[in-house]
Design a protein around this motif. Structure first.
Motif, PDB file in Angstrom:
ATOM      1  N   PRO A 276     -34.410-125.614  29.533  1.00  0.00           N
ATOM      2  CA  PRO A 276     -33.445-124.534  29.756  1.00  0.00           C
ATOM      3  C   PRO A 276     -32.391-124.426  28.653  1.00  0.00           C
ATOM      4  N   TYR A 277     -31.992-125.543  28.085  1.00  0.00           N
ATOM      5  CA  TYR A 277     -30.906-125.533  27.103  1.00  0.00           C
ATOM      6  C   TYR A 277     -31.421-125.173  25.705  1.00  0.00           C
ATOM      7  N   THR A 278     -32.523-125.774  25.295  1.00  0.00           N
ATOM      8  CA  THR A 278     -33.062-125.449  23.973  1.00  0.00           C
ATOM      9  C   THR A 278     -33.595-124.019  23.933  1.00  0.00           C
ATOM     10  N   HIS A 279     -34.170-123.566  25.021  1.00  0.00           N
ATOM     11  CA  HIS A 279     -34.675-122.195  25.057  1.00  0.00           C
ATOM     12  C   HIS A 279     -33.529-121.181  25.119  1.00  0.00           C
ATOM     13  N   LEU A 280     -32.382-121.575  25.665  1.00  0.00           N
ATOM     14  CA  LEU A 280     -31.210-120.700  25.600  1.00  0.00           C
ATOM     15  C   LEU A 280     -30.807-120.466  24.157  1.00  0.00           C
ATOM     16  N   VAL A 281     -30.832-121.517  23.328  1.00  0.00           N
ATOM     17  CA  VAL A 281     -30.493-121.367  21.909  1.00  0.00           C
ATOM     18  C   VAL A 281     -31.486-120.423  21.234  1.00  0.00           C
ATOM     19  N   MET A 282     -32.783-120.610  21.528  1.00  0.00           N
ATOM     20  CA  MET A 282     -33.787-119.706  20.962  1.00  0.00           C
ATOM     21  C   MET A 282     -33.556-118.278  21.426  1.00  0.00           C
ATOM     22  N   LEU A 320     -34.544-121.126  15.040  1.00  0.00           N
ATOM     23  CA  LEU A 320     -35.109-122.318  14.405  1.00  0.00           C
ATOM     24  C   LEU A 320     -34.464-123.589  14.931  1.00  0.00           C
ATOM     25  N   VAL A 321     -33.151-123.552  15.118  1.00  0.00           N
ATOM     26  CA  VAL A 321     -32.446-124.736  15.632  1.00  0.00           C
ATOM     27  C   VAL A 321     -32.963-125.099  17.019  1.00  0.00           C
ATOM     28  N   GLY A 322     -33.049-124.099  17.914  1.00  0.00           N
ATOM     29  CA  GLY A 322     -33.510-124.367  19.270  1.00  0.00           C
ATOM     30  C   GLY A 322     -34.930-124.898  19.296  1.00  0.00           C
ATOM     31  N   ARG A 323     -35.808-124.278  18.507  1.00  0.00           N
ATOM     32  CA  ARG A 323     -37.210-124.703  18.484  1.00  0.00           C
ATOM     33  C   ARG A 323     -37.360-126.104  17.891  1.00  0.00           C
TER      34      ARG A 323
END
Length: 391
Positions: A276-282, A320-323
């Protein structure tokens, strides 16, 4: 479609992991809301007012994420779960309709809070005295959404300046309580074992939603170019939007299924909690990229304002950061070529102000192409780590 008795409500271990048609319709509603967020960001003449839009984005994403977790743990073919999806879709429509108007703060808050409370009440009621573990899980979620709802509704009732402060507290409660596994008086936290019961369904749901959201990168500028004259520069900007969408898709899908659907218990637990958190960044990167192309298609020539540069270069950088963070935290690989291209994007920000916007977007396409080339060349070295890293 079954009636949804409490003994049947939890997803069976051998049940289908494919998304239902209602879930796909659910995704479309939320992607439309994200497109509105992108257009709101593009319409802002300055950074003033962007913070509330960020809170709105976080609220929209959290509603989707929590509901998808619900349909992974509970059977989406059961009528109570379908009713929850329908109420949540209505809440998303109400929330999206209230996005652009500050005077609709109460409508926005009610549209966000209602689905979460309805979901909790329905699940606790149906599961009462039948599914001890499942009922406790639903009760934990409900408790924390009740806590945050006081801040959501209270913020909507206060003057404009105070509403965003309380909403910031509310969205923080929602995100932090989930990260802490919903510690609830008398019930404790969600057991780690429940995160390890995540099925392939949830991994596919995240992938499907990000892929659909990437469509906004071309949808938003399409709406803009349909109202404008087809000049050569504007057509070139539109083509860079299309190319960027395809390149971001390639960056996301490379080994995404292997990562999200890993079967190692420790990795599965980590993926479930981090997604949920990394995909929010994406998703923030997708929204900013769509907003950037909305602006560039409207005016592809002339100098590029600083705010535009932040959106044009910052959107892909966030993606890119989130992925990259998701890959690193799950499989332990940290692609150095992505770091190189991220540095290039950041370093270019103070240098491209005198460039026409269409040239800046062309530069972004070249950078994303470099990332994809690096991913393709280096993929064979990362694959064994998907199975080998301990949990």
């Amino acid at each position: 479609m079954t009636t949804g008795g409490s003994s049947e409500l939890v997803r069976p271990p051998n049940g289908s992991t494919r998304a239902t048609l209602l879930e796909l319709l659910f995704d479309v509603v939320f992607v439309a809301a994200l497109a509105l967020v992108s257009m709101l960001i593009a319409d802002r003449a300055s950074w003033n007012g962007v913070a509330p839009v960020v809170i709105m984005l976080m609220a929209i994403w959290w509603t989707w994420s929590i509901t998808s977790t619900t349909t992974d743990f509970y059977d989406p073919d059961q009528r109570p779960i379908q009713a929850i999806l329908m109420v949540t879709m209505l809440g998303a429509v109400v929330t999206a309709a209230a996005l652009a108007v500050d005077s609709h703060a109460l409508v926005f808050a009610i549209g966000y809070v209602t689905p979460h409370l309805v979901r909790g009440v329905v699940l606790v009621t149906v599961l009462h005295q039948h599914r001890h573990m499942a009922e406790q899980r639903a009760a934990r979620f409900l408790f924390w959404f009740v806590v945050s709802s006081f801040f959501w509704i209270g913020g909507a009732l206060l003057p404009h300046g105070w509403s965003w402060a309380l909403w910031a507290v509310a969205v923080t409660i929602d995100y932090v309580s989930a990260a802490a596994r919903y510690p609830t008086p008398g019930l404790g936290r969600v057991p780690f074992a429940q995160y390890e019961k995540t099925t392939d369904h949830l991994g596919e749901r995240y992938q499907q939603f990000i892929i659909l959201a990437l469509g906004d990168v071309i949808l938003v500028p399409t709406l803009e170019i349909s109202r404008s004259e087809f000049t050569l520069a504007r057509s070139a900007a539109f083509l860079t939007a299309f190319a960027s969408m395809l390149l971001l898709w390639q960056i996301y899908v490379l080994r995404a299924g292997s990562i999200v659907r890993t079967t190692a218990p420790g990795l599965l637990r980590r993926a479930t909690r981090l997604a949920p958190y990394t995909h929010l960044v994406m998703l923030a990167g997708v929204v900013c990229t769509a907003a950037a192309f909305d602006l560039v298609v409207e005016r592809p020539t002339g100098d590029t304002p600083a705010r535009w540069i932040a959106l044009i270069l910052g959107g892909p950088a966030l993606f890119l950061v989130g992925r990259t963070l998701f890959t690193y935290r799950i499989v332990g690989t940290f692609p150095l070529h992505r770091v190189f291209w991220l540095v290039i994007l950041v370093a270019a920000m103070p240098l491209v102000g005198g460039w026409p916007p269409v040239l800046v977007t062309t530069f972004v396409v070249l950078v994303l192409a470099g990332v994809v080339a690096g991913d393709t060349m280096g993929g064979r070295f990362a694959r064994p780590l998907l199975r080998g890293r301990p949990g």
